[in-house]
Design an enzyme around this catalytic site. Sequence first.
Site, short mmCIF file in Angstrom:
data_model
loop_
_atom_site.label_atom_id
_atom_site.label_comp_id
_atom_site.label_asym_id
_atom_site.label_seq_id
_atom_site.Cartn_x
_atom_site.Cartn_y
_atom_site.Cartn_z
N ASP A 91 1.95 12.04 -7.13
CA ASP A 91 3.26 12.04 -6.90
C ASP A 91 3.90 11.48 -8.00
O ASP A 91 4.75 12.01 -8.75
CB ASP A 91 3.86 11.67 -5.71
N ARG B 51 7.35 -4.74 -1.07
CA ARG B 51 8.34 -3.93 -1.54
C ARG B 51 9.24 -4.86 -2.56
O ARG B 51 9.48 -4.63 -3.60
CB ARG B 51 9.20 -2.98 -0.81
N ASP C 70 10.32 2.72 2.79
CA ASP C 70 10.27 2.02 1.52
C ASP C 70 11.35 2.24 0.72
O ASP C 70 11.83 1.63 -0.25
CB ASP C 70 8.73 2.17 0.92
N SER D 55 -2.78 8.40 4.93
CA SER D 55 -1.74 7.53 4.20
C SER D 55 -2.21 6.05 4.15
O SER D 55 -1.76 5.63 5.20
CB SER D 55 -0.45 7.89 4.22
#
Length: 494
Positions: free
Chosen positions: A108, A189, A218, A270
Amino acid sequence: MAQVQAISSCSSVNLLFRGSVKSSPRIQDKFWCSKKLDSLQELGVKASEFNGVAIAHSSYSFASPCATHAIQAVLGNDKATTSSTVILEKPLRKKLNKVVLAYSGGLDTSVIVPWLRENYGCEVVCFTADVGQGIKELEGLEAKAKASGACQLVVKDLQEEFVKDYIFPCLRAGAIYERKYLLGTSMARPVIAKAMVDVAREVGADAVSHGCTGKGNDQVRFELTFFALNPELSVVAPWREWEITGREDAIEYAKKHNVPVPVTKKSIYSRDRNLWHLSHEGDILEDPANEPMKDMYMMSVDPQDAPDQPEYVNIGIVAGIPVSVNGKELSPATLLSQLNEIGGRHGIGRIDMVENRLVGMKSRGVYETPGGTILFSAVQELESLTLDRETIQVKDSLALKYAELVYAGRWFDPLRESMDAFMENITKTTTGSVTLKLYKGSVSVTGRQSPNSLYRQDISSFESGDIYNQADAAGFIRLYGLPMRVRAMLEKGL
């Protein structure tokens, strides 16, 4: 036979034709050629493609443009040669100078690099934060980033900052989301996003970008941090803008733009890993009725396979913050790493839960948090000595809101910062040590001590003492139970 020669000041250019074709000699944002439109057919380009993406059929390989690019087309035949100058520019979504991209090196983020250059006409600085995800995740990143078209890769080791300034405050606050989740990804994050804002300032970037999808939490956590720390930065979220819909589309885009596709095996799950935890989502976990596969776990052994003998570990704590393991003082990151190893071999810290995402949907996730589970048990056990009943109740009620704010990405919200000031003040006496027994997935306390303990053996003992007179309990009970007694009298007509 047509010949095409590309002239560009950039080393990497993608030729994308958009806009209109006019006979005007004006060249900005237009395509101009001294010959009629049908001569374009000699370039191997269909006129209808100029409203979309046109591909010049040639043996030449073109990379992506920085901005406007000139092409000299020499159209030759037996009688004469006509030279034409063609200026190509794809209309930009917005002109940006330089973008700092949160970069992992996966598929990605690899395709986001050329996509940003193509759609925003910008340089791309890739940024990778080391928050304890493992050395293998960082190998070869610079080569990958530059092969994708980035002008620079910046890597920062944030492990100590992550544990000291984000994990430990949450630990001190007792923040747990929806009864189970210890906020591993939620805490990571804001520290990454804060570093991105710092890097943007250092390299003179006017925008930041991330690879979060439009369905998860996120995206909110990254962008709220950007807003709080530098509201002047533009934020680009490709997954909310582009036409790529999945892995196959991304691979095709990468091939078209000469981006090396990561050859590492795609995990069926994931995952997100940092020094605090490892999360698992997707595949069979999407059905909450399915039991996780035994080979899915990576940080902890199956409790059934853990040692048959328990292990005791002593955690030293000062003002609500862990400082030592078995009497040895360690840095925050080193302390957590050591406890991850200890807890992992005993199968500690496995959580399977269905949680409510911030965006509204429910999500099933499995988390491994071995060191964090040990630390939460230790801090809470020590607080049982150092905090009184009313304080614990208020602290626990605020911890729920604290966890909610962190989960929702509001780390830099004044409310969380104010609550953190309360937590810091209320736990300043939470100093001491706790001994825990680890055995086949369980953590149990075996001892706790503190110089600030509110526990008094001379008061709590069943033996009579001077401080507490057992006869006083009679008057207390009568007063404490008075409302209940009055209600009962009313019901009986007394």
